[in-house]
Motif scaffolding. Structure first.
Motif, PDB file in Angstrom:
ATOM      1  N   UNK A 103       0.833  -1.202   0.000  1.00 51.97           N
ATOM      2  CA  UNK A 103       0.000   0.000   0.000  1.00 51.97           C
ATOM      3  C   UNK A 103       0.868   1.252   0.000  1.00 51.97           C
ATOM      4  N   UNK A 104       0.387   2.296  -0.643  1.00 50.21           N
ATOM      5  CA  UNK A 104       1.094   3.572  -0.623  1.00 50.21           C
ATOM      6  C   UNK A 104       0.973   4.207   0.760  1.00 50.21           C
ATOM      7  N   UNK A 105       1.703   5.300   0.954  1.00 49.03           N
ATOM      8  CA  UNK A 105       1.654   5.993   2.242  1.00 49.03           C
ATOM      9  C   UNK A 105       0.228   6.400   2.581  1.00 49.03           C
ATOM     10  N   UNK A 106      -0.463   7.015   1.630  1.00 53.54           N
ATOM     11  CA  UNK A 106      -1.822   7.477   1.916  1.00 53.54           C
ATOM     12  C   UNK A 106      -2.766   6.304   2.142  1.00 53.54           C
ATOM     13  N   UNK A 107      -2.551   5.195   1.460  1.00 60.05           N
ATOM     14  CA  UNK A 107      -3.401   4.012   1.658  1.00 60.05           C
ATOM     15  C   UNK A 107      -3.152   3.394   3.028  1.00 60.05           C
ATOM     16  N   UNK A 108      -1.892   3.379   3.475  1.00 63.80           N
ATOM     17  CA  UNK A 108      -1.588   2.878   4.814  1.00 63.80           C
ATOM     18  C   UNK A 108      -2.278   3.715   5.879  1.00 63.80           C
ATOM     19  N   UNK A 109      -2.253   5.034   5.693  1.00 60.05           N
ATOM     20  CA  UNK A 109      -2.830   5.921   6.707  1.00 60.05           C
ATOM     21  C   UNK A 109      -4.354   5.876   6.687  1.00 60.05           C
ATOM     22  N   UNK A 110      -4.943   5.744   5.523  1.00 56.13           N
ATOM     23  CA  UNK A 110      -6.406   5.743   5.421  1.00 56.13           C
ATOM     24  C   UNK A 110      -7.030   4.398   5.783  1.00 56.13           C
ATOM     25  N   UNK A 111      -6.216   3.343   5.828  1.00 59.45           N
ATOM     26  CA  UNK A 111      -6.757   1.991   6.051  1.00 59.45           C
ATOM     27  C   UNK A 111      -7.601   1.869   7.313  1.00 59.45           C
ATOM     28  N   UNK A 112      -7.167   2.373   8.489  1.00 64.24           N
ATOM     29  CA  UNK A 112      -8.018   2.236   9.679  1.00 64.24           C
ATOM     30  C   UNK A 112      -9.387   2.883   9.511  1.00 64.24           C
ATOM     31  N   UNK A 113      -9.444   3.998   8.784  1.00 65.58           N
ATOM     32  CA  UNK A 113     -10.724   4.665   8.566  1.00 65.58           C
ATOM     33  C   UNK A 113     -11.608   3.854   7.628  1.00 65.58           C
ATOM     34  N   UNK A 136       4.877  15.090   5.071  1.00 69.65           N
ATOM     35  CA  UNK A 136       4.992  14.151   3.948  1.00 69.65           C
ATOM     36  C   UNK A 136       3.907  14.382   2.906  1.00 69.65           C
ATOM     37  N   UNK A 137       3.404  15.612   2.831  1.00 61.09           N
ATOM     38  CA  UNK A 137       2.328  15.903   1.895  1.00 61.09           C
ATOM     39  C   UNK A 137       2.694  15.651   0.439  1.00 61.09           C
ATOM     40  N   UNK A 138       3.986  15.687   0.110  1.00 60.61           N
ATOM     41  CA  UNK A 138       4.412  15.457  -1.262  1.00 60.61           C
ATOM     42  C   UNK A 138       4.743  14.011  -1.580  1.00 60.61           C
ATOM     43  N   UNK A 139       4.587  13.129  -0.593  1.00 64.86           N
ATOM     44  CA  UNK A 139       4.986  11.728  -0.788  1.00 64.86           C
ATOM     45  C   UNK A 139       3.823  10.755  -0.568  1.00 64.86           C
ATOM     46  N   UNK A 140       2.605  11.244  -0.716  1.00 66.30           N
ATOM     47  CA  UNK A 140       1.436  10.428  -0.342  1.00 66.30           C
ATOM     48  C   UNK A 140       1.307   9.160  -1.175  1.00 66.30           C
ATOM     49  N   UNK A 141       1.796   9.179  -2.421  1.00 71.18           N
ATOM     50  CA  UNK A 141       1.627   8.016  -3.301  1.00 71.18           C
ATOM     51  C   UNK A 141       2.881   7.146  -3.384  1.00 71.18           C
ATOM     52  N   UNK A 142       3.853   7.386  -2.507  1.00 71.35           N
ATOM     53  CA  UNK A 142       5.051   6.543  -2.451  1.00 71.35           C
ATOM     54  C   UNK A 142       4.763   5.270  -1.658  1.00 71.35           C
ATOM     55  N   UNK A 143       5.382   4.179  -2.078  1.00 75.69           N
ATOM     56  CA  UNK A 143       5.297   2.927  -1.329  1.00 75.69           C
ATOM     57  C   UNK A 143       6.373   2.920  -0.239  1.00 75.69           C
ATOM     58  N   UNK A 144       6.172   2.162   0.849  1.00 75.10           N
ATOM     59  CA  UNK A 144       7.166   2.131   1.931  1.00 75.10           C
ATOM     60  C   UNK A 144       8.586   1.847   1.454  1.00 75.10           C
TER      61      UNK A 144
END
Length: 242
Positions: A103-113, A136-144
């Motif tokens: 999952x990308x950074x934003x997907x990891x963060x949104x997962x609990x919601x 990290x607003x510019x890296x939301x679509x980066x993978x870990x």
């Protein structure tokens, strides 16, 4: 009527059986954390800090004693009910990040919601805001795999802070960060407490613990001392568990 503590740990013990003997990781520990308060837990490696944090978040169940979050006894809940409570009320920042590599950074963060049945667009918007808050607003679509250790740490922090949790649990949240970014994370936690949340922070660094309101010292699973940071950072920096 006095307001209930957000976190109320009452005489909690946790022991493990390694096949040869019973090992007591936490022994009769009691503490509480109120709204707006940050409590730091310090102690040597193996003193029971992380075990206590896991008990506070319902990631583990006490052998004896009670753990209550806003009056709800975690020991009385099923595994599924504890997971629901974590998604809705408890943010956990793990020392090992625990990010999903697919999952990308934003997907990891949104997962609990999303697991709590929030709309995908709403969850993504909240996740982007949380990532922006940790720089990290510019890296939301980066993978870990495409992020540095410090960036992965900040993604984990954003995931722990996203939403409206009343309790934030952080296990060495600044371990992979330099001093500047580490202090910014503590400012984020303090701001969250200022908004009415409670925070329990595990750290080995007295400089970071100085951001808390109180510090609890553990040794061999027991609470051996407690001090208020109001007593002065110079006293804290010289403090040792007794």
């Amino acid at each position: 009527m006095a307001e209930l503590p957000v976190l109320d740990v009452r005489g909690v013990s946790r022991s493990f059986d390694d096949g040869h003997q019973s090992v007591v990781a936490v022994n009769d520990v009691s503490l509480s954390v109120d709204r707006g308060e940050m409590v730091a837990v310090m102690g040597a490696s193996g003193s029971g800090k992380s075990t206590l944090l896991h008990l506070a978040g319902g990631l583990d169940v006490a052998s004896s004693g009670r753990v209550l979050v806003e009056g709800t006894d975690l020991g009385s809940l099923s595994v599924a009910a504890r997971a629901t409570l974590r998604r809705r009320a408890i943010g956990v920042v793990f020392q090992e990040y625990n990010l999903l590599e697919s999952l990308t950074a934003v997907e990891n963060v949104s997962l609990p919601l999303e697991l709590d049945n929030r709309r995908r667009a709403e969850s993504r918007s909240a996740a982007i805001a949380a990532l922006d808050e940790v720089g990290l607003g510019g890296l939301v679509d980066r993978f870990p795999a495409d992020l540095s250790g410090g960036e992965r740490q900040r993604v984990a922090i954003a995931r722990g802070l996203v939403g409206h949790q009343v309790l934030v649990l952080a296990d060495e949240p600044t371990g992979a960060l330099d001093s500047i970014n580490g202090e910014e994370v503590l400012r984020l936690l303090r701001r969250r407490c200022g908004s009415g949340a409670a925070a329990l922070l595990v750290t080995h660094d007295a400089r970071l613990a100085a951001w808390a309101d109180r510090i609890v010292f553990l040794r061999d699973g027991c609470c051996v001392d407690e001090t208020s940071v109001a007593s002065g950072p110079e006293q804290l920096l010289g403090a040792e568990p007794r």
